[in-house]
Design a protein around this motif. Structure first.
Motif, PDB file in Angstrom:
ATOM      1  N   ARG A  94     -30.453  21.987 -12.829  1.00 20.07           N
ATOM      2  CA  ARG A  94     -29.037  22.384 -12.854  1.00 20.07           C
ATOM      3  C   ARG A  94     -28.941  23.888 -13.101  1.00 20.07           C
ATOM      4  N   HIS A  95     -28.391  24.605 -12.090  1.00 16.66           N
ATOM      5  CA  HIS A  95     -28.207  26.047 -12.241  1.00 16.66           C
ATOM      6  C   HIS A  95     -26.748  26.330 -12.528  1.00 16.66           C
ATOM      7  N   PHE A  96     -26.537  27.227 -13.486  1.00 16.86           N
ATOM      8  CA  PHE A  96     -25.163  27.603 -13.797  1.00 16.86           C
ATOM      9  C   PHE A  96     -24.830  28.938 -13.169  1.00 16.86           C
ATOM     10  N   GLY A  97     -23.608  29.072 -12.770  1.00 13.50           N
ATOM     11  CA  GLY A  97     -23.152  30.345 -12.225  1.00 13.50           C
ATOM     12  C   GLY A  97     -22.240  31.009 -13.219  1.00 13.50           C
ATOM     13  N   GLU A  98     -21.314  31.743 -12.673  1.00  8.53           N
ATOM     14  CA  GLU A  98     -20.375  32.469 -13.498  1.00  8.53           C
ATOM     15  C   GLU A  98     -19.575  31.503 -14.373  1.00  8.53           C
ATOM     16  N   GLY A  99     -19.370  31.895 -15.594  1.00  4.83           N
ATOM     17  CA  GLY A  99     -18.496  31.142 -16.492  1.00  4.83           C
ATOM     18  C   GLY A  99     -19.017  29.745 -16.806  1.00  4.83           C
ATOM     19  N   ASP A 100     -20.302  29.577 -16.864  1.00  2.00           N
ATOM     20  CA  ASP A 100     -20.913  28.301 -17.246  1.00  2.00           C
ATOM     21  C   ASP A 100     -20.563  27.145 -16.330  1.00  2.00           C
ATOM     22  N   ARG A 101     -20.096  27.465 -15.136  1.00  2.00           N
ATOM     23  CA  ARG A 101     -19.850  26.336 -14.233  1.00  2.00           C
ATOM     24  C   ARG A 101     -21.135  26.040 -13.481  1.00  2.00           C
ATOM     25  N   ILE A 102     -21.269  24.812 -13.095  1.00  2.00           N
ATOM     26  CA  ILE A 102     -22.494  24.421 -12.407  1.00  2.00           C
ATOM     27  C   ILE A 102     -22.452  24.989 -10.990  1.00  2.00           C
ATOM     28  N   ALA A 103     -23.440  25.789 -10.639  1.00  2.00           N
ATOM     29  CA  ALA A 103     -23.482  26.363  -9.297  1.00  2.00           C
ATOM     30  C   ALA A 103     -24.188  25.409  -8.340  1.00  2.00           C
ATOM     31  N   THR A 104     -25.330  24.929  -8.776  1.00  2.00           N
ATOM     32  CA  THR A 104     -26.008  23.916  -7.956  1.00  2.00           C
ATOM     33  C   THR A 104     -26.637  22.885  -8.867  1.00  2.00           C
ATOM     34  N   GLU A 105     -26.827  21.733  -8.289  1.00  2.00           N
ATOM     35  CA  GLU A 105     -27.397  20.635  -9.054  1.00  2.00           C
ATOM     36  C   GLU A 105     -28.252  19.824  -8.086  1.00  2.00           C
ATOM     37  N   SER A 106     -29.487  19.587  -8.471  1.00  2.00           N
ATOM     38  CA  SER A 106     -30.327  18.814  -7.561  1.00  2.00           C
ATOM     39  C   SER A 106     -31.324  17.977  -8.343  1.00  2.00           C
ATOM     40  N   ILE A 115     -38.949  26.037  -9.205  1.00  2.86           N
ATOM     41  CA  ILE A 115     -38.465  27.215  -9.918  1.00  2.86           C
ATOM     42  C   ILE A 115     -39.178  27.428 -11.251  1.00  2.86           C
ATOM     43  N   VAL A 116     -39.792  26.372 -11.755  1.00  2.60           N
ATOM     44  CA  VAL A 116     -40.470  26.495 -13.046  1.00  2.60           C
ATOM     45  C   VAL A 116     -41.804  27.214 -12.863  1.00  2.60           C
TER      46      VAL A 116
ATOM     47  N   LEU C  22     -35.034  32.308  -5.814  1.00  8.39           N
ATOM     48  CA  LEU C  22     -35.045  30.871  -5.539  1.00  8.39           C
ATOM     49  C   LEU C  22     -33.725  30.241  -5.981  1.00  8.39           C
ATOM     50  N   LYS C  23     -33.282  30.707  -7.117  1.00  7.61           N
ATOM     51  CA  LYS C  23     -32.035  30.154  -7.647  1.00  7.61           C
ATOM     52  C   LYS C  23     -30.863  30.536  -6.734  1.00  7.61           C
ATOM     53  N   PRO C  35     -30.603  22.230   5.126  1.00  6.84           N
ATOM     54  CA  PRO C  35     -31.472  21.095   4.805  1.00  6.84           C
ATOM     55  C   PRO C  35     -32.221  21.340   3.500  1.00  6.84           C
ATOM     56  N   ALA C  36     -32.438  20.278   2.743  1.00  2.98           N
ATOM     57  CA  ALA C  36     -33.166  20.402   1.484  1.00  2.98           C
ATOM     58  C   ALA C  36     -34.522  21.023   1.788  1.00  2.98           C
ATOM     59  N   GLY C  37     -34.967  21.951   0.950  1.00  2.00           N
ATOM     60  CA  GLY C  37     -36.253  22.589   1.198  1.00  2.00           C
ATOM     61  C   GLY C  37     -36.089  23.953   1.841  1.00  2.00           C
ATOM     62  N   SER C  38     -34.925  24.216   2.451  1.00  2.00           N
ATOM     63  CA  SER C  38     -34.768  25.542   3.060  1.00  2.00           C
ATOM     64  C   SER C  38     -34.554  26.618   2.008  1.00  2.00           C
ATOM     65  N   ALA C  39     -34.240  26.194   0.780  1.00  3.49           N
ATOM     66  CA  ALA C  39     -34.047  27.170  -0.298  1.00  3.49           C
ATOM     67  C   ALA C  39     -35.306  28.000  -0.491  1.00  3.49           C
ATOM     68  N   ALA C  40     -36.467  27.342  -0.478  1.00  7.28           N
ATOM     69  CA  ALA C  40     -37.729  28.061  -0.703  1.00  7.28           C
ATOM     70  C   ALA C  40     -37.958  29.064   0.424  1.00  7.28           C
ATOM     71  N   ALA C  41     -37.714  28.624   1.660  1.00  6.54           N
ATOM     72  CA  ALA C  41     -37.913  29.506   2.802  1.00  6.54           C
ATOM     73  C   ALA C  41     -36.954  30.683   2.735  1.00  6.54           C
ATOM     74  N   MET C  42     -35.721  30.378   2.328  1.00  5.50           N
ATOM     75  CA  MET C  42     -34.730  31.430   2.242  1.00  5.50           C
ATOM     76  C   MET C  42     -35.130  32.443   1.166  1.00  5.50           C
ATOM     77  N   ALA C  43     -35.642  31.935   0.059  1.00  5.57           N
ATOM     78  CA  ALA C  43     -36.057  32.812  -1.040  1.00  5.57           C
ATOM     79  C   ALA C  43     -37.168  33.748  -0.569  1.00  5.57           C
ATOM     80  N   GLU C  44     -38.122  33.186   0.192  1.00  6.56           N
ATOM     81  CA  GLU C  44     -39.209  34.016   0.710  1.00  6.56           C
ATOM     82  C   GLU C  44     -38.646  35.068   1.662  1.00  6.56           C
TER      83      GLU C  44
END
Lengths: 145, 219, 360, 435
Positions: A94-106, A115-116, C22-23, C35-44
């Motif tokens: 869960r990534h947060f954007g501006e103002g602590d709102r959820i920007a993306t969630e997967s 990302i880790v 990535l974020k 499509p899921a997975g394009s985030a990584a490609a986009m980040a690169e």
């Protein structure tokens, strides 16, 4: 982008639909992907942000998946919360954007969310920085001496 | 100008003008002829012309017993699509708004899903009517281009309306524009073909009502 | 920051990890439903890209589009877009003015020949050589032609640039035209809206920068990712529409119940935009949620649709007098036709009598 | 008079010396005269639903689509749209509706005369209320003008014009009346200067069914009324009404009504004849306006009156009877109850036919069809419908109140060797007068 429930607004419909059954569908997909990952090692991401999940659906999904042993927070371009669910290999990201709102969630199915992990380029840059630091440190030590 | 703007703007305006002009023309033109070539010599105690005319209009709503079996399909199917059209045209909120925009009259509508269902039944009924027309030797003989054109122009708005509401086949505004254009075509043809029976049936039934009423005969 | 550096290198030098890419990439790909997975490609892709030179031209406009883009981001995730671009010319935002400003534009064009992006907000005046709107003595239309000559692509932001918008509304005194009427030899992307949704602008630019190509567009050159569905399709009030529950006014019981606003002129069913999902002001609300129907601001000619409060299914024109006239004309024609027919009939019958008389 | 056939093999007759175009123009003018608001409202309203076919005895008994009533009007309708409709000037200008061709008229002669008895059952079936029977009668006016009438009807027309009756010269009428009086031992009134009732006759009564003349006299005498037959106005059957000869229709109508007025009669009594009722009772207004100068009633209505007022008393027969409703009297005339009242007064138990009253099947011979031998085959087909219903009803007696129906049904019975006798109401009353 917001996940704020529509019913929180005074003009929102009074009879907001509660459980739509979407959570069941997501759960089934998670199960299938996890099985696939366990066998073939193919990681997967299920993007929840754009899914028409109601607040109740999300709560239900979160409750089913629960929380496991690992929790990570990331502070980079805003705040992120990541935890492994009680199903190993199933991660809530869960990534947060501006103002602590959820920007993306997967939901990611992997040994660890992308990302880790540390990026090779970051590590090369870090190595350079660290080497510079070492050189700097030894210079200072020699001067002190 | 987009297709939808064209449909809602000049096309609809032209169609409505032609519709009103043509319909009034036809009614006035047909009925400003001598009304009575054969004067009435009514039977004693006969119905007054007004009552007889009204009776004519209502009695003709259902067939006499001997015709019920042979005409069952014609009548029942006719009722289904006439009522279907009436419900769809008069009780679907966007349509009510259209009428309100023209006349200022307003009334509550029905849920859209119900309207879709009725429209599907109406469309099916119209198709059944066409199949009947194409298969019956009598109807083959007496049908004219007008009958098929009028059918098509009644059917098209039903189909395009259903497509528009279900977003099938193209973008909504394109479908909506096609729906409105199909109605324009319907309105333009209306005064010149058999669709005019929607207005003229009253006069036709009423006149026979008067004729038979003054004789004390059944309608 | 040097132009020769990649975005990745720039972040490196600031000690910021690739996680930010990535974020951001997962944010944009979620926005655009990639499509899921394009985030990584986009980040690169982003990491490997150079800062994108952007020349922002403002013509017949109200600055709302710029406001929309700049006001909606605070220094977190979403604002990264400003790190990815080099806004080399924007006469509202840039510090330089006058000749120095124009010089900056020319320099950027020369240095990034064939690689820069031109963003336009505002319609282009074309009447009388475009003299109704000029910058530094140069007509907008001329500046646009000159600026796009060596551009990679043009992004028309806002309804004015995309479709002509309010300047083009009847009677269009300045001959306002949309950008893609002037620019015919470069790719043009339209991001309409009055103003457009900032995420849509950021998303498209990020997509261009990271993948080096245009996102999928619809027939009005709008990115399908943001303009693929109608407001109506994604509106939380849609169930009321289906059930036939409507507000008849803005202060009646239906309005208080949050019923569908179709009857008070909502253009949601024919408006393609993401307001219902992305919302505005940091996701707080969007017009329908605030109790007002959609104006259809991201559609061509939205200003000339016969009124914001006129329901979609009604005629665009007031037809009362025309129809009354038609009825009168119809009656006259009908009476005339009847008269002609009676005369015709009488003549016919008379002829008959005469011919019979002749025979006897 | 010449019998011909069209290219498609449809027989037709022509009368008079006219070129094809003159003939067509004459027909069109005849049609055009008839177009008023009533014809307009009807011709503008048809939705081509085909319901009228289901009402027509000729279509039902043969399955021939051409017999669909509205189809019989095709040339008439075309003439309307070209010459009288609201768009007629434009249709003529642009040639959208062409003139009716002579070939069409020749082909339609069969449909307008042979295949329509003007019974009006289709009018009852039409959901738009189109009076098809009336329109076909109007169409016949044009066909007559064009000399496109079956020869048999034309022959009767000439006879009626020459003699004042298709059956016998007027000069012989008084003799027939007197002879019949002597034959049946009934006091006859003929050519009285003054009488309350003028009694009229139908052609068959002057030849085969003279007993009816005596029967009528018998009832009048018994009721003690002032009545007379009259040489100057005796023939109530109106061949002009049937074959479309509107001039003859006027002549025939005027003869009896003017005579009734001249002798000071308050009531003109029509014989047991269907179309006599249609012509005199309902169409005399063409020449006399809204108020007729004399009360005009059918023999059946008269019988009901004298029974109800007890001017005559009847013996009770005590059997069952089915009544064939003559179209012009019942469906088109509104006299449905009168014959049934009289039958009840005679003590009959009425066993109704499946289709009775206003919905009765036509005998198949009305509208001049029985006189038009060309139509015999379809007339017999139509007769079978009636035959089946009479057999199904199973009554002892089979009664009607129209000489024309009686002839048609008797011919049908003879053709199919059906052992039913068709009786007339008047005869039953006359034979069962009580003292």
């Amino acid at each position: 982008m917001t996940l704020a429930p529509a019913s929180s607004h005074p003009h929102a419909p009074r009879e907001a639909p509660a459980l739509t059954g979407m959570a069941d569908a997501v759960l089934a997909e998670v199960a299938a992907r996890l099985e696939d990952y366990a066998e073939t090692g193919r990681a997967a991401t299920i993007e929840l942000t754009a899914m028409p999940l109601t607040t109740e659906d999300r709560a239900e999904l979160e409750a089913w998946l629960g929380r496991g042993e690992v929790a990570v927070t990331i502070e980079s371009a805003g705040h992120s919360e990541i935890w492994e669910t009680r199903f190993s290999g199933v991660w809530f990201v869960r990534h947060f954007g501006e103002g602590d709102r959820i920007a993306t969630e997967s939901i990611e199915i992997a040994d660890a969310p992308l990302i880790v992990r540390s990026h090779p380029a970051d590590m090369r840059a870090a190595a350079r920085r660290l080497a510079a630091l070492c050189a700097d440190q030894s210079t200072r030590t020699r001067r002190d001496a | 100008m987009t297709l939808l703007d064209f449909a809602r703007g000049p096309a609809l305006q032209a169609a409505l003008i032609i519709f009103v002009l043509g319909a009034v023309w036809r009614i006035v033109g047909a009925l400003t002829a001598p009304w009575r070539l054969v004067p009435a010599n009514p039977r004693e105690g006969a119905l007054s012309p007004a009552v007889a005319a009204l009776k004519g209009v209502f009695v003709k709503m259902w067939p006499h017993k001997p015709f019920q079996q042979a005409g069952l399909f014609t009548f029942v199917n006719g009722y289904v699509f006439h009522f279907g059209l009436a419900i769809v045209v008069l009780l679907f909120t966007p349509h009510i708004l259209f009428i309100k925009g023209l006349t200022g009259l307003n009334w509550p509508g029905l849920p859209s899903n119900l309207i879709y269902m009725v429209a599907v039944i109406t469309g099916a009924s119209l198709i059944a009517g066409l199949v009947h027309r194409l298969r019956s030797p009598v109807l083959q003989l007496i049908s004219r281009n007008d009958d098929y054109l009028s059918w098509l122009l009644t059917f098209l708005p039903v189909v395009t309306g259903l497509l528009a509401t279900s977003h099938l086949g193209a973008r909504y505004e394109t479908l909506l524009a096609l729906h409105i254009l199909s109605i324009c075509a319907f309105l333009i043809w209306f005064p010149f073909g058999k669709l005019m029976h929607a207005f003229l049936f009253v006069f036709s039934r009423g006149m026979t009502g008067v004729r038979m009423g003054q004789r004390g005969a059944e309608l | 920051m040097q132009r020769s550096q990649t975005l990745g290198e720039i972040l490196d030098s600031r000690g910021v990890s690739r996680r930010a890419f990535l974020k951001y990439a997962s944010y944009v790909s979620a926005l655009m439903a990639l499509p899921a997975g394009s985030a990584a490609a986009m980040a690169e892709g982003l990491a490997a890209a150079r800062r994108q030179s952007v020349i922002w031209l403002s013509f017949q406009e109200c600055t709302g589009c710029t406001e929309s883009l700049t006001r909606s981001f605070s220094p977190t995730l979403e604002s990264l877009i400003f790190d990815f671009i080099s806004l080399d010319y924007h006469h509202t935002l840039q510090a330089a003015s006058g000749e120095a400003a124009e010089k900056a534009r020319e320099t950027a064009m020369a240095e990034n020949k064939g690689k820069y992006i031109v963003v336009v907000d505002g319609a282009v005046s074309t009447k009388d050589g475009g003299l109704y709107s000029t910058i530094a003595g140069v007509a907008n239309v001329d500046m646009l032609r000159a600026s796009v000559k060596d551009a990679l692509a043009v992004i028309a932001v806002g309804t004015c640039a995309a479709f002509g918008g309010i300047p083009k509304a009847r009677p269009n005194p300045t001959g306002a035209a949309p950008v893609d009427e002037i620019v015919t030899d470069k790719p043009v992307i339209n991001i309409p809206g009055c103003p457009p949704i900032p995420e849509a602008m950021a998303g498209v630019i990020s997509y261009l920068v990271s993948f080096g190509k245009l996102p999928e567009l619809d027939d009005l050159r709008r990115p399908k990712a943001f303009f693929g569905e109608t407001i109506h399709d994604r509106c939380y009030r849609r169930p009321f529409y289906e059930r036939g529950l409507f507000a008849d006014g803005f202060d009646d019981a239906g309005a208080r119940q949050g019923y569908c606003l179709y009857k008070v002129g909502c253009k949601g069913p024919v408006t393609y935009n993401s307001c219902a999902t992305l919302k505005w002001n940091g996701g707080v609300s969007f017009p329908i949620q605030s109790g007002h129907g959609c104006l259809g601001c991201s559609e061509p000619d939205f200003w000339d649709q016969g009124g914001f409060y006129r329901p979609l299914s009604t005629s665009l024109r007031d037809l009362g007098p025309a129809l009354a006239g038609a009825a009168v004309a119809g009656a006259a024609l009908g009476a005339g036709a009847a008269w002609a027919s009676r005369r015709h009939q009488a003549a016919y019958v008379k002829e008959q009598a005469a011919s019979e008389g002749g025979k006897k | 008079m010449t019998a011909k056939t069209t290219a498609a093999g449809v027989p037709y007759d022509v009368q008079g010396e006219m070129s094809d175009s003159e003939r067509r123009d004459a027909a069109m003018r005849g049609f055009v005269r008839e177009f008023g608001a009533v014809a307009a409202a009807h011709l503008e309203s048809c939705v081509r639903c085909g319901m009228c076919a289901e009402a027509c005895h000729f279509y039902i008994s043969t399955g021939e689509p051409a017999y669909t009533p509205i189809n019989k009007l095709q040339p008439f309708e075309q003439a309307y749209h070209r010459h009288a409709g609201p768009f007629a000037p434009i249709y003529r200008l642009l040639g959208i509706v062409p003139s009716v061709t002579i070939e069409t008229l020749e082909e339609w002669e069969r449909l307008i005369f042979d295949a329509c008895t003007l019974c009006g059952r289709c009018t009852l079936a039409c959901p738009m209320g189109i009076d098809i029977a009336d329109l076909i009668k109007k169409a016949r006016h044009g066909m007559f003008k064009a000399g496109l009438v079956p020869d048999r009807l034309q022959l009767m027309d000439r006879t009626a014009r020459a003699w004042g009756s298709p059956a016998t010269p007027a000069d012989d009428f008084a003799d027939i009346i007197r002879d019949t009086g002597e034959q049946f031992g009934v006091t006859m009134n003929i050519d009285l200067e003054k009488a309350d009732y003028l009694l009229t006759v139908a052609p068959a009564e002057l030849t085969d069914h003279t007993k009816a003349l005596a029967d009528a006299a018998k009832v009048f005498n018994k009721a003690g009324l002032s009545w007379t037959y009259h040489t100057e106005g005796f023939e109530a059957s109106n061949i002009g009404y049937l074959n479309g000869d509107i001039d003859l229709q006027e002549t025939m109508t005027r003869k009896i009504i003017d005579t009734a007025v001249r002798i000071g009669a308050h009531t003109l009594v029509l014989p047991e004849c269907g179309h006599a009722y249609g012509a005199a009772r309902w169409e005399a207004g063409r020449w006399y306006g809204d108020k007729l100068p004399v009360r005009i009633i059918h023999m059946t209505e008269f019988l009901q009156e004298v029974v109800a007022s007890r001017k005559i008393k009847l013996n009770r027969v005590g059997q069952s009877a089915s009544f064939h409703d003559p179209c012009q009297l019942v469906r088109r005339g509104g006299v449905m109850q009168a014959p049934r009242d009289v039958l009840k007064a005679l003590g009959f138990e009425i066993k109704e036919l499946e289709n009775h009253g206003a919905l009765s099947w036509c005998c198949g011979g009305g509208g001049g069809v029985v006189s038009n031998s060309r139509a015999d085959p379809i007339r017999y087909k139509a007769f079978e419908l009636k035959q089946r219903e009479v057999d199904a009803a199973g009554a002892d007696r089979f009664v009607t109140a129209c000489g024309q129906c009686r002839i048609t049904l008797t011919l049908g019975a003879k053709h199919f060797k059906w052992d039913r006798k068709v009786e007339n109401l008047l005869e039953l009353v006359a034979d069962n007068l009580a003292d």
